[in-house]
Design a protein around this motif. Structure first.
Motif, PDB file in Angstrom:
ATOM      1  N   ILE A 206       0.872  -1.176   0.000  1.00  0.00           N
ATOM      2  CA  ILE A 206       0.000   0.000   0.000  1.00  0.00           C
ATOM      3  C   ILE A 206       0.909   1.226   0.000  1.00  0.00           C
ATOM      4  N   HIS A 207       0.779   2.052  -1.027  1.00  0.00           N
ATOM      5  CA  HIS A 207       1.642   3.216  -1.186  1.00  0.00           C
ATOM      6  C   HIS A 207       0.936   4.480  -0.707  1.00  0.00           C
ATOM      7  N   SER A 208       1.719   5.409  -0.210  1.00  0.00           N
ATOM      8  CA  SER A 208       1.191   6.734   0.111  1.00  0.00           C
ATOM      9  C   SER A 208       0.974   7.507  -1.182  1.00  0.00           C
ATOM     10  N   VAL A 209       0.377   8.694  -1.066  1.00  0.00           N
ATOM     11  CA  VAL A 209       0.158   9.534  -2.246  1.00  0.00           C
ATOM     12  C   VAL A 209       1.477   9.868  -2.932  1.00  0.00           C
ATOM     13  N   SER A 210       2.552   9.976  -2.146  1.00  0.00           N
ATOM     14  CA  SER A 210       3.860  10.312  -2.719  1.00  0.00           C
ATOM     15  C   SER A 210       4.624   9.088  -3.211  1.00  0.00           C
ATOM     16  N   GLY A 211       4.055   7.886  -3.041  1.00  0.00           N
ATOM     17  CA  GLY A 211       4.677   6.686  -3.576  1.00  0.00           C
ATOM     18  C   GLY A 211       5.499   5.882  -2.597  1.00  0.00           C
ATOM     19  N   ARG A 212       5.530   6.285  -1.331  1.00  0.00           N
ATOM     20  CA  ARG A 212       6.271   5.518  -0.323  1.00  0.00           C
ATOM     21  C   ARG A 212       5.426   4.331   0.145  1.00  0.00           C
TER      22      ARG A 212
END
Length: 657
Positions: A206-212
């Motif tokens: 599951i990625h954050s909005v910034s891709g982390r």
């Protein structure tokens, strides 16, 4: 990093009415200002700015805080970015300095959780390339028609069946065990051993909005395993109700299409992206939440298309999601796939153009969806048809835009051959009821502001557990949480007020304790400290500022402006709490703040003591099966003693303690 003296200058200079006034049109109302809230859709203003306290508060959605908190919310930026924006507004020069060792350590703890999660992601991806990972996990993905490029793009992987394979690999690579546990990648058992959280599952990061990478969702391939999916627990870097699976990959497509397609399953989302439909997200294994809808709206689309399975569960989930989306001011359509199909299977058997054509041809607004769904059930029964029409009218009432409401009313009237005036009457009554409730809440809040009488609800603690469980803060001990929250509420609203008991005025003489001193003294005497971390942090922060000699308003402003935003959120919530004040309770309330405090502070402390006893009783009972006979006898004696004390407290203070 911004130097501390510059931070203080910014906080001292910033006036909440100036900052909020840059974004909203404020109208004076008494000593405060009001406006329509920017964080949720409303027609009647419920957003208050109080310059004397330096805070804002919306009594509709609950948002509250200081000038810094407002900028963070409205600009979706970090604490230090908000400070820079405020500094620019007041022409304050900001010269950043290098971070201290303490600053770096605090920032790196969060970064460490991100890094260890990304290590786990690479580990799971590597496991997919050989051994059981390739034989089982990779073959599963290929059986679902996922291409290698898609597997790589979404960082899909395999969690091996061994109990400690990830833990051992991470330790060998130099990562700390505490971060593995805190990130939800490992679990510490009661005997002290640590094992992997995910075992023998295909893994979806599951990625954050910034891709982390912030969390994982793991799917079992065993048909007899009742836990089909296991997801990461909530951690400092992951809150499931505020994340969407695929949001990082979908946000650009959502903005381009001005639409977000919402599916349920992990593979559904991945397969749709593989097909070339890139504005698709999934809800992370949880029912759709308001926070997730706002996350969608933040990335530009005005429209949401719900594309769930056509079974009863999918239909129920779609019905629930419609109201949530409409209330946020967005447009919603529903696409139900043919029976036996889900987005994954449908995407595998159709081309991109065919899927898009199907969506375009079968998207229904909520009136069509509900009418088709419920008309067969209603048949020619006039009462059932009336209930169907009323249900649709009540859904229309959720729409904040009056023009959109009118369009939907006309559509509904034509569809059911009913006079539109009847629908307008129903909708008007429903909205008036909503507005009346809001008005009553504002009156209760005004009464609280004028009289300082935030009466606690007259219900047993056990009945209020769900209320506290709904907080956005992590709660470790739900038995103690309600009383701890109530005590902290007294401290943050009346901490420096004198607590004088009428019968004991001669005894106190000139050294009457304050509310905080009385609560602190009682807790210290009992050797008690708050069990829930968020409340304990707020208590400790208040105590430090109180002992430094600050007045009450300065303490609250300092806590609201803290870079610890969880602390600021707790302070905002509890220093501006809205308590239900019924006529009956108000008549029972004593007429002055001091007499009201004298009545309820000791009562809440006794409630807290009773809850601590119950917590101890529950823990002893839970440990009895693992004790030897002698220990069990001692434990039973303690149980009898504790129960006797608890019964005595109940008799003295009544069943509603």
């Amino acid at each position: 990093m911004i130097p501390a003296d510059t931070v203080n200058l910014i906080l001292e200079t910033a006036r909440v009415e100036d900052i909020v006034g840059d974004y909203l049109t404020l109208k004076r109302r008494g000593a405060s200002y009001v406006a329509c809230c920017p964080f949720h859709n409303e027609k009647t203003p419920s957003f208050y700015v109080t310059p004397s306290k330096g805070i804002f508060k919306c009594f509709g959605c609950g948002k509250a805080g200081s000038a810094v908190g407002f900028v963070m919310e409205v600009e979706h930026c970090s604490y230090y970015e908000a400070l820079k924006l405020i500094a620019k507004r007041y022409n304050i020069e900001v010269r950043e300095k290098e971070e201290s060792a303490e600053d770096i350590a605090a920032r790196q703890r969060t970064e460490s959780l991100m890094i260890v999660s990304e290590f786990a992601c690479r580990f799971f991806m590597d496991q997919l390339k050989s051994g059981e990972g390739r034989d089982i996990g990779y073959n599963y993905f290929k059986s679902r028609a996922l291409e290698d490029e898609t597997i790589e793009k979404f960082s899909l992987g395999w969690a091996p069946s061994g109990k400690r394979e990830l833990v051992d690999a991470a330790l060998k690579a130099g990562y700390k065990l505490e971060y593995l546990i805190e990130a939800g990648l490992a679990v510490q058992r009661e005997d002290g051993s640590v094992v992997d959280k995910f075992r023998e599952r295909v893994m979806f990061p599951i990625h954050s909005v910034s891709g982390r990478v912030v969390a994982f969702s793991g799917r079992t391939l065993h048909s007899d395993n009742p836990a089909k999916y296991v997801n990461s627990p909530e951690t400092p870097i992951y809150t499931k109700s505020k994340n969407l699976l695929g949001i990082y990959f979908a946000k650009a497509g959502m903005a381009r299409q001005n639409d977000c397609i919402l599916v349920e399953g992990n593979v559904d989302m991945v397969m749709m992206h593989q097909l070339g439909i890139t504005n698709v997200v999934a809800s992370c294994g949880t029912s759709l939440t308001v926070e997730q809808i706002r996350l969608i709206r933040r990335h530009s689309p005005e429209n949401v298309t719900i594309m769930y399975d056509g079974d009863s569960a999918g239909i129920h989930a779609a019905l629930r999601g419609i109201g949530l989306i409409l209330r946020e001011g967005m447009n919603v359509k529903v696409v139900l796939l043919p029976e036996g199909e889900d987005p994954d299977s449908f995407a595998r058997s159709h081309s991109r153009d065919q899927v898009l054509e199907f969506i375009g041809a079968n998207s229904e607004d909520f009136i069509s969806f509900k009418a088709r769904l419920l008309s067969d059930e209603a048949g020619k029964d006039p009462l059932k048809r009336a209930n169907l029409i009323n249900d649709i009218a009540d859904t229309i009432a959720d729409i904040p835009d009056p023009v959109k409401r009118t369009v939907y009313v006309e559509d509904c009237a034509n569809r059911f051959n009913i006079d539109s005036r009847l629908l307008f009457t129903r909708i008007s009554r429903t909205r008036k009821e909503m507005q009346e409730e809001q008005r009553k809440e504002r009156i209760r809040e005004a009464r609280w502001q004028e009289n300082g009488l935030p009466l606690p609800p007259e219900t047993p603690v056990s009945a209020r557990v769900e209320e506290y469980a709904a907080d956005s803060f992590p709660i470790e001990n739900r038995i103690l949480a309600p009383a701890e929250k109530e005590l902290l509420g007294f401290i943050l609203t009346h901490g420096r007020d004198a607590l004088e008991f009428e019968s004991d005025s001669d005894f106190y003489g000139e050294s009457v304790p304050t509310v905080f001193e009385f609560i602190r003294g009682t807790l210290d005497e009992d050797g008690a400290s708050f069990a829930n971390t968020v409340y304990r942090r707020a208590y400790d922060a208040y105590m430090q500022l109180y002992d430094s000699g600050m007045d009450q308003d300065a303490i609250i402003r300092t806590m609201l402006d803290s870079s610890d935003r969880t602390l600021a959120d707790v302070t905002a919530q509890l220093s501006t709490s809205r308590y239900q004040l019924t006529v009956k309770n108000f008549e029972k309330a004593l007429t002055t703040t001091s007499s009201w405090l004298a009545a309820f502070v000791p009562r809440t402390l006794m409630r807290y003591g009773e809850r601590r006893l119950q917590d101890r009783i529950d823990k002893i009972r839970a440990s009895l099966p693992s004790m030897d006979t002698e220990s069990q006898m001692e434990a039973m004696k303690e149980l009898v003693k504790l129960q006797s004390i608890k019964t005595g407290i109940k008799k003295q203070y009544g069943k509603n303690l």
